[in-house]
Motif scaffolding. Structure first.
Motif, PDB file in Angstrom:
ATOM      1  N   CYS A  45       0.844  -1.200   0.000  1.00 50.43           N
ATOM      2  CA  CYS A  45       0.000   0.000   0.000  1.00 50.43           C
ATOM      3  C   CYS A  45       0.875   1.245   0.000  1.00 50.43           C
ATOM      4  N   LEU A  46       1.909   1.237   0.837  1.00 53.61           N
ATOM      5  CA  LEU A  46       2.806   2.388   0.909  1.00 53.61           C
ATOM      6  C   LEU A  46       3.511   2.585  -0.437  1.00 53.61           C
ATOM      7  N   ALA A  47       4.023   1.496  -1.004  1.00 49.56           N
ATOM      8  CA  ALA A  47       4.755   1.598  -2.273  1.00 49.56           C
ATOM      9  C   ALA A  47       3.834   2.086  -3.394  1.00 49.56           C
ATOM     10  N   ALA A  48       2.630   1.528  -3.472  1.00 47.54           N
ATOM     11  CA  ALA A  48       1.697   1.937  -4.539  1.00 47.54           C
ATOM     12  C   ALA A  48       1.295   3.396  -4.374  1.00 47.54           C
ATOM     13  N   SER A  91       6.940   3.717 -16.323  1.00 51.38           N
ATOM     14  CA  SER A  91       5.754   4.302 -16.956  1.00 51.38           C
ATOM     15  C   SER A  91       4.910   5.134 -15.984  1.00 51.38           C
ATOM     16  N   THR A  92       5.269   5.148 -14.683  1.00 46.94           N
ATOM     17  CA  THR A  92       4.494   5.968 -13.742  1.00 46.94           C
ATOM     18  C   THR A  92       4.991   7.408 -13.683  1.00 46.94           C
ATOM     19  N   GLY A  93       6.089   7.700 -14.405  1.00 49.53           N
ATOM     20  CA  GLY A  93       6.629   9.055 -14.405  1.00 49.53           C
ATOM     21  C   GLY A  93       7.496   9.323 -13.179  1.00 49.53           C
ATOM     22  N   PHE A  94       8.382  10.319 -13.316  1.00 48.66           N
ATOM     23  CA  PHE A  94       9.300  10.683 -12.207  1.00 48.66           C
ATOM     24  C   PHE A  94       9.928   9.435 -11.592  1.00 48.66           C
ATOM     25  N   PHE A  95      10.310   8.485 -12.467  1.00 45.95           N
ATOM     26  CA  PHE A  95      10.670   7.160 -11.970  1.00 45.95           C
ATOM     27  C   PHE A  95      11.975   7.146 -11.183  1.00 45.95           C
ATOM     28  N   ARG A  96      12.905   8.049 -11.494  1.00 46.87           N
ATOM     29  CA  ARG A  96      14.146   8.060 -10.713  1.00 46.87           C
ATOM     30  C   ARG A  96      13.880   8.501  -9.275  1.00 46.87           C
ATOM     31  N   GLN A  97      13.091   9.569  -9.154  1.00 48.85           N
ATOM     32  CA  GLN A  97      12.739  10.077  -7.830  1.00 48.85           C
ATOM     33  C   GLN A  97      11.914   9.043  -7.061  1.00 48.85           C
ATOM     34  N   LYS A  98      10.968   8.401  -7.756  1.00 49.05           N
ATOM     35  CA  LYS A  98      10.128   7.409  -7.078  1.00 49.05           C
ATOM     36  C   LYS A  98      10.937   6.175  -6.676  1.00 49.05           C
ATOM     37  N   ALA A  99      11.880   5.766  -7.529  1.00 52.14           N
ATOM     38  CA  ALA A  99      12.727   4.621  -7.176  1.00 52.14           C
ATOM     39  C   ALA A  99      13.552   4.943  -5.940  1.00 52.14           C
ATOM     40  N   ASN A 100      14.059   6.172  -5.897  1.00 55.56           N
ATOM     41  CA  ASN A 100      14.829   6.595  -4.728  1.00 55.56           C
ATOM     42  C   ASN A 100      13.952   6.569  -3.473  1.00 55.56           C
ATOM     43  N   SER A 101      12.712   7.080  -3.601  1.00 55.43           N
ATOM     44  CA  SER A 101      11.811   7.088  -2.440  1.00 55.43           C
ATOM     45  C   SER A 101      11.492   5.672  -1.991  1.00 55.43           C
ATOM     46  N   LEU A 102      11.222   4.779  -2.947  1.00 53.85           N
ATOM     47  CA  LEU A 102      10.883   3.400  -2.586  1.00 53.85           C
ATOM     48  C   LEU A 102      12.026   2.716  -1.839  1.00 53.85           C
ATOM     49  N   ILE A 103      13.230   2.841  -2.392  1.00 55.34           N
ATOM     50  CA  ILE A 103      14.372   2.150  -1.779  1.00 55.34           C
ATOM     51  C   ILE A 103      14.720   2.777  -0.429  1.00 55.34           C
ATOM     52  N   SER A 104      14.708   4.118  -0.369  1.00 53.29           N
ATOM     53  CA  SER A 104      15.023   4.784   0.899  1.00 53.29           C
ATOM     54  C   SER A 104      13.985   4.454   1.961  1.00 53.29           C
ATOM     55  N   ALA A 105      12.702   4.535   1.590  1.00 55.61           N
ATOM     56  CA  ALA A 105      11.642   4.228   2.567  1.00 55.61           C
ATOM     57  C   ALA A 105      11.745   2.775   3.012  1.00 55.61           C
ATOM     58  N   ALA A 106      12.055   1.881   2.074  1.00 57.16           N
ATOM     59  CA  ALA A 106      12.174   0.463   2.424  1.00 57.16           C
ATOM     60  C   ALA A 106      13.312   0.257   3.430  1.00 57.16           C
ATOM     61  N   ASP A 122       3.613  10.239  12.985  1.00 58.14           N
ATOM     62  CA  ASP A 122       4.990  10.740  13.089  1.00 58.14           C
ATOM     63  C   ASP A 122       5.985   9.790  12.427  1.00 58.14           C
ATOM     64  N   ASP A 123       5.811   8.487  12.659  1.00 55.37           N
ATOM     65  CA  ASP A 123       6.733   7.512  12.069  1.00 55.37           C
ATOM     66  C   ASP A 123       6.548   7.436  10.551  1.00 55.37           C
ATOM     67  N   LEU A 124       5.320   7.542  10.093  1.00 51.89           N
ATOM     68  CA  LEU A 124       5.071   7.443   8.649  1.00 51.89           C
ATOM     69  C   LEU A 124       5.655   8.634   7.897  1.00 51.89           C
ATOM     70  N   GLY A 129       9.591  10.129   0.992  1.00 48.27           N
ATOM     71  CA  GLY A 129       8.517  10.046  -0.001  1.00 48.27           C
ATOM     72  C   GLY A 129       7.125   9.950   0.590  1.00 48.27           C
ATOM     73  N   VAL A 130       7.022  10.002   1.914  1.00 48.86           N
ATOM     74  CA  VAL A 130       5.710   9.871   2.562  1.00 48.86           C
ATOM     75  C   VAL A 130       5.322  11.209   3.207  1.00 48.86           C
ATOM     76  N   GLY A 131       4.307  11.853   2.639  1.00 49.47           N
ATOM     77  CA  GLY A 131       3.757  13.065   3.231  1.00 49.47           C
ATOM     78  C   GLY A 131       2.492  12.721   4.007  1.00 49.47           C
ATOM     79  N   ARG A 132       1.818  13.732   4.504  1.00 44.13           N
ATOM     80  CA  ARG A 132       0.610  13.479   5.313  1.00 44.13           C
ATOM     81  C   ARG A 132      -0.483  12.796   4.500  1.00 44.13           C
ATOM     82  N   LYS A 133      -0.582  13.142   3.201  1.00 45.46           N
ATOM     83  CA  LYS A 133      -1.637  12.507   2.403  1.00 45.46           C
ATOM     84  C   LYS A 133      -1.404  10.999   2.331  1.00 45.46           C
ATOM     85  N   THR A 134      -0.184  10.613   1.962  1.00 47.49           N
ATOM     86  CA  THR A 134       0.136   9.181   1.887  1.00 47.49           C
ATOM     87  C   THR A 134      -0.035   8.522   3.251  1.00 47.49           C
ATOM     88  N   ALA A 135       0.435   9.196   4.292  1.00 43.71           N
ATOM     89  CA  ALA A 135       0.322   8.628   5.644  1.00 43.71           C
ATOM     90  C   ALA A 135      -1.150   8.424   6.023  1.00 43.71           C
TER      91      ALA A 135
END
Ligand code: SF4
Length: 233
Positions: A45-48, A91-106, A122-124, A129-135
């Protein structure tokens, strides 16, 4: 009540009652108030949700089956080759930034929380790559905790409805939390997103066909419905 007076004169109790009426109508219109992202674990869910930034849920749902087949959880994602993640999500766009967020968050989930997605706000929001909306999406959909997610649709529709006079997402979240019971936060925000997509669009809101029009002062709009493109929001 006219649109110009509604924010000035409406009491807190009256606004809460109006929000409750709007909530009941939206619940009938959109009974299944869930995000349309596909996932089967909190990490997925977090990754998607990270991937859904600036991208449609449909597009995200096309790439996540292959992504989750190869990297199903935080531990696998933390150790994933960056280039492979980038290729899978390109294909989701901004893929370098998103890949960085996924790996860093993981890595943060593994190092700080033993591989399990944390539940607290607070932890989320401390994860890359996780803001209040995603959290709030994660808290509402994974942990069944109160979470009012504010995206561009919620921001626009709540403003037009006169449920807030703020444009800052944190302040909108605070305003809506003050007039809705916590049990309603997650579903109400999901339903506002659907209503914003299907009826109360940015450029051409269908006020004449809107079920909540009797409770809407249409703040920020003018000359509706005869000139529905004349909007300011
Ligand atoms: S009446 Fe118009 S402005 Fe108000 S919620 Fe409906 S579509 Fe949006």
């Amino acid at each position: 009540m006219t649109r110009s007076s509604i924010l000035r004169r409406e009491s807190h109790r009256a606004r809460a009652s109006r929000a409750a009426r709007i909530g009941r109508i939206l619940a009938r219109l959109y009974p299944d108030a869930r995000i349309s992202l596909d996932f089967s674990t909190p990490w997925q869910c977090l990754a998607a949700t990270i991937l859904s930034a600036q991208c449609t849920d449909e597009r995200v749902n096309k790439v996540t089956p292959a992504l989750f087949a190869e990297f199903p959880d935080a531990r696998a994602t933390a150790a994933a080759p960056r280039a492979r993640i980038e290729k899978l999500i390109a294909s989701t766009g901004f893929f370098r930034q998103k890949a960085n967020s996924l790996i860093s968050a993981a890595r943060q989930v593994v190092e700080r929380h033993g591989g399990e997605v944390p539940e607290s706000m607070d932890d989320l929001v401390a994860l890359t790559g996780v803001g209040r909306k995603t959290a709030n999406v994660i808290r509402g959909h994974v942990f069944q905790q109160p979470g009012f997610a504010v995206d561009t649709h919620v921001r626009r529709v709540t403003y037009r409805l006169g449920l807030t006079r703020n444009s800052d997402p944190v302040k909108i979240e605070r305003d809506l939390a003050a007039i809705l019971p916590p049990s309603e936060w997650s579903a109400f925000s999901m339903r506002l997103i659907l209503h914003g997509r299907r009826v109360c669009s940015a450029r051409n809101p269908a006020c004449e066909n809107c079920s909540i029009a009797p409770d809407c002062p249409k703040i920020g709009l003018k000359a509706l419905p005869s000139h529905p493109r004349s909007i300011h929001v």
